[in-house]
Design an enzyme around this catalytic site. Structure first.
Site, PDB file in Angstrom:
ATOM      1  N   GLY A 139     -18.665  -9.850   4.029  1.00 22.89           N
ATOM      2  CA  GLY A 139     -17.797  -9.290   5.070  1.00 22.89           C
ATOM      3  C   GLY A 139     -18.015  -7.786   5.201  1.00 22.89           C
ATOM      4  N   GLY A 140     -17.022  -7.085   5.760  1.00 21.42           N
ATOM      5  CA  GLY A 140     -17.156  -5.659   6.053  1.00 21.42           C
ATOM      6  C   GLY A 140     -17.407  -4.816   4.810  1.00 21.42           C
TER       7      GLY A 140
ATOM      8  N   ARG B 299     -19.713 -17.720   0.702  1.00 20.99           N
ATOM      9  CA  ARG B 299     -19.261 -19.082   0.988  1.00 20.99           C
ATOM     10  C   ARG B 299     -19.999 -19.596   2.229  1.00 20.99           C
ATOM     11  NH1 ARG B 299     -12.897 -19.336   1.934  1.00 20.99           N
ATOM     12  NH2 ARG B 299     -13.511 -17.971   3.647  1.00 20.99           N
TER      13      ARG B 299
ATOM     14  N   SER C  66       0.833  -1.215   0.000  1.00 18.84           N
ATOM     15  CA  SER C  66       0.000   0.000   0.000  1.00 18.84           C
ATOM     16  C   SER C  66       0.861   1.256   0.000  1.00 18.84           C
ATOM     17  CB  SER C  66      -0.892   0.015   1.238  1.00 18.84           C
ATOM     18  OG  SER C  66      -1.548   1.255   1.298  1.00 18.84           O
TER      19      SER C  66
ATOM     20  N   THR D  61      -7.437  -0.047   8.116  1.00 18.10           N
ATOM     21  CA  THR D  61      -7.598  -1.086   7.109  1.00 18.10           C
ATOM     22  C   THR D  61      -7.526  -2.462   7.769  1.00 18.10           C
ATOM     23  OG1 THR D  61      -6.892  -1.816   4.917  1.00 18.10           O
ATOM     24  CG2 THR D  61      -5.145  -1.158   6.424  1.00 18.10           C
TER      25      THR D  61
ATOM     26  N   LYS E 255     -10.638  -3.169  10.963  1.00 22.62           N
ATOM     27  CA  LYS E 255     -11.858  -2.389  10.703  1.00 22.62           C
ATOM     28  C   LYS E 255     -12.982  -2.677  11.709  1.00 22.62           C
ATOM     29  CE  LYS E 255     -11.461  -1.441   5.773  1.00 22.62           C
ATOM     30  NZ  LYS E 255     -12.092  -1.644   4.460  1.00 22.62           N
TER      31      LYS E 255
END
Ligand code: NAP
Length: 277
Positions: free
Chosen positions: A130-131, A152, A20, A65, A69
């Site tokens: 997810g988030g 999933r 990143s 990140t 989170k």
């Protein structure tokens, strides 16, 4: 860039920064507006101690990140309404010693998507629960999209569908073929296809299921050309890249960090450089 006694520090909390370079995007925007801010990546092992540090050092704000989170929430003083319903935080602002969590993933995704398509009354299939999926799903529902959540772990898809409202479909990936027949938009919110993982080079969607006219949005931004993106282009789909969402969620964060209108072209240029394969 000049650092002064008044420089405001914005930290980026995560567990690894090997790939990143988001700080380039923010720092070039601060420089453009001549704002006395510095965006600094911080590799964090102990979240509690890190948050104490943020308060004691009077840091102005945080970007958050993976993997923090959700874990960061108990350490914050407040969540704004958006972060509360999503249950995840990607930005924290220090307001006179009070740490307030927010989330810009939903608005960032919506802006990226709207560069290619409207969403009102469009059938959207979301892969993952997810988030990021939660943030995007709430934002799309607010904009009257018709949602199906596939995951999933079907229980998680069901939980998200219920949190969104009565009429949201959910299921597992075996439903993909049927769901895609009438879909306008497909969004991958899973990390499948991401660089340096065991799913690098993979996609959850068989290429044959993709057809011209479908808008395919990918959240993975490294690599830029994931297998899903490559397949979508081969099949004549419209593609929304992960780095476009990264840009737009960052533009929204910039506003929260500085209370100023962001220089979008400067951020866009930096993002193009950061995200090139
Ligand atoms: P998360 O909360 O951990 O959720 C991950 C989701 O992916 C879950 O639904 C999980 O399914 C699914 N998943 C994980 N590995 C899988 C696999 N091998 N096969 C099938 N499904 C799998 O993560 P997140 O915060 O939502 O982030 C998800 C991805 O979005 C990450 O790659 C992240 O970098 C990216 N992201 C991009 C942006 C952007 O601006 N471009 C912003 C935010 C996030 P189960 O529930 O079944 O485990």
């Amino acid at each position: 860039m000049k650092v002064t006694g008044n420089t405001k520090i914005i930290g980026f909390l995560g567990s690894s920064y090997k790939t990143s370079k988001m700080y380039d995007m923010y720092n070039s925007a601060f420089a453009e507006l001549d704002l006395d801010y510095q965006y600094v990546p911080l590799i964090v092992d102990d979240l509690g101690k890190a948050i104490e540090g943020v308060k004691n050092l009077g840091m102005k704000a945080l970007g958050v990140t993976i993997p923090y989170k959700i874990d960061i929430i108990p350490y914050l003083d407040e969540l704004d309404e958006n972060a509360q319903r999503i249950g995840a935080v990607n930005v924290v602002v220090n307001k006179n010693g009070k740490l307030i969590g927010g989330n810009t993933d939903g608005i960032g995704a919506l802006r990226a998507l709207k560069e290619k398509t409207e969403v009102k009354n469009k059938k959207v299939v979301i892969l993952g629960a997810g988030g990021a999926s939660r943030a995007i799903a709430f934002s799309l529902k607010d904009n009257q999209a018709v949602l199906t959540i596939l995951n999933r772990d079907i229980k998680k898809a069901e939980e998200l569908a219920k949190a969104l409202g009565e009429d949201i479909s959910f299921g597992g990936y075996e439903q993909l073929k049927r769901e895609l027949e009438e879909a306008h938009i497909l969004i991958n919110t899973t990390p499948v296809g991401m660089i340096n993982t065991d799913t690098e080079g993979q996609s959850l969607v068989d290429m044959e299921l993709l057809r011209p006219g479908l808008v395919v949005m990918e959240l993975v931004s490294k690599p830029r050309e994931t297998k899903l993106v490559q397949d979508a282009k081969r099949r004549g789909c419209e593609v929304v890249y992960g780095y476009r969402m990264l840009l737009h969620q960052g533009v929204e964060k910039f506003k929260m960090y500085t209370d100023q209108e962001p220089p979008i072209e400067v951020m866009e240029r930096a993002m193009e450089e950061i995200s090139g394969d």
